[in-house]
Write an enzyme that holds these catalytic residues in place. Sequence first.
Site, short mmCIF file in Angstrom:
data_model
loop_
_atom_site.label_atom_id
_atom_site.label_comp_id
_atom_site.label_asym_id
_atom_site.label_seq_id
_atom_site.Cartn_x
_atom_site.Cartn_y
_atom_site.Cartn_z
N ASP A 294 0.86 -1.19 0.00
CA ASP A 294 0.00 0.00 0.00
C ASP A 294 0.89 1.23 0.00
O ASP A 294 1.69 1.43 0.91
CB ASP A 294 -0.90 -0.02 1.25
CG ASP A 294 -2.08 0.94 1.15
OD1 ASP A 294 -1.96 1.95 0.44
OD2 ASP A 294 -3.11 0.67 1.79
N ARG A 296 -0.30 4.41 -0.20
CA ARG A 296 -1.08 5.60 0.12
C ARG A 296 -0.55 6.33 1.35
O ARG A 296 0.13 5.75 2.18
CB ARG A 296 -2.55 5.21 0.36
CG ARG A 296 -3.27 4.75 -0.89
CD ARG A 296 -4.66 4.26 -0.57
NE ARG A 296 -4.65 3.01 0.19
CZ ARG A 296 -5.74 2.35 0.56
NH1 ARG A 296 -6.94 2.83 0.25
NH2 ARG A 296 -5.64 1.23 1.24
#
Length: 362
Positions: A294, A296
């Site tokens: 991930d 983000r």
Amino acid sequence: MGLAPDIIETLARARADLRMGVPVVLLGTPSVVVVPVETLSAQRLAALRALDGDSVLALSGRRAETLKARAYDGEVARIALPGDATLAWLQALADPADDLNTPMKGPLNSVRGGDATPHRTAIQLCKSARLLPAALCAQVTDGLGVAMEYGLTAVSLALVVPLMTTGSPLHPVVHARLPIEASEAGRLHVFRPEDGGEEHYAIEIGRPDRRMPVLARLHSACFTGDVMGSLKCDCGPQLRGALAQMGAEGTGVLLYLNQEGRGIGLANKMRAYALQNQGFDTVEANHRLGFEDDERDFRLGSDILTSLGFSAVRLLTNNPAKVAMMEASGLQVAERVPLKVGENRFNHDYLATKAAKSGHLL
């Protein structure tokens, strides 16, 4: 400030150049001319190899792991270019699309010793430009001279490195009333980062009391799920379910963050989908592409909510990582509110992987 761009503006220019395949120069000791493999042309490859210094291929540690190449510098590997290296050879190392058809890419000679800071920065720039994390890096004696001779953007490594791990400040641009299906009492806020990146949005339902924890959702943009109704994920149902719950309660804030594909961009998400069609799960696909599980940055959500005047939330999420990062950013999470919607036969394995490998509470 005069007319000249500052380091933030120069860095934004550098990202734009890299997306078009125009090299940039990272000034330091050594200085390095960088161009992403994804946007590299055969002509520029020849020109880069004609420069006075050695050239290496910088790969992320995740991609190097897939290729069984040594990453002596941790999250980055420097692969020495053989004398007959072609554009097709570089592209095969950068893009895993044909890994199963041609699994043997080596032997790959990893460089060790010396300063890998320019190469690590090159990978970070590729990621922030939503490109595959693979860059051709040509060392040069006079980086500023090369930049001036060829009209290339030059950025100081000493100034750039600290910016690679810090988020860009967000500023409110405009807000206006926006009646939506979930609630006629809607208001859309637009926030713009200083670094020239994508804007992010906050949809405020009703008039939430700033003194109380607000029902909030951090929703990452998903073109395929939110707009096209893709059945491969649960993003669309989560978006609509969160808004419906806020509408039913009369108040809430949904943050729509432009971090498509867990922060890797739509093109790379489609590459991950293609790898999933070959039998890899979503985490394995990201790793083969060279990304982390991930990519983000949920600090964006904390910054926007704080800007709107909130200090505590009831967070609509199944992802404990969102809770942890919000709290680490100084925003109190008074309650985690589950959001379990949208499972179907196409995304059952995807959701199982999120639970098993990413810790989602499904």
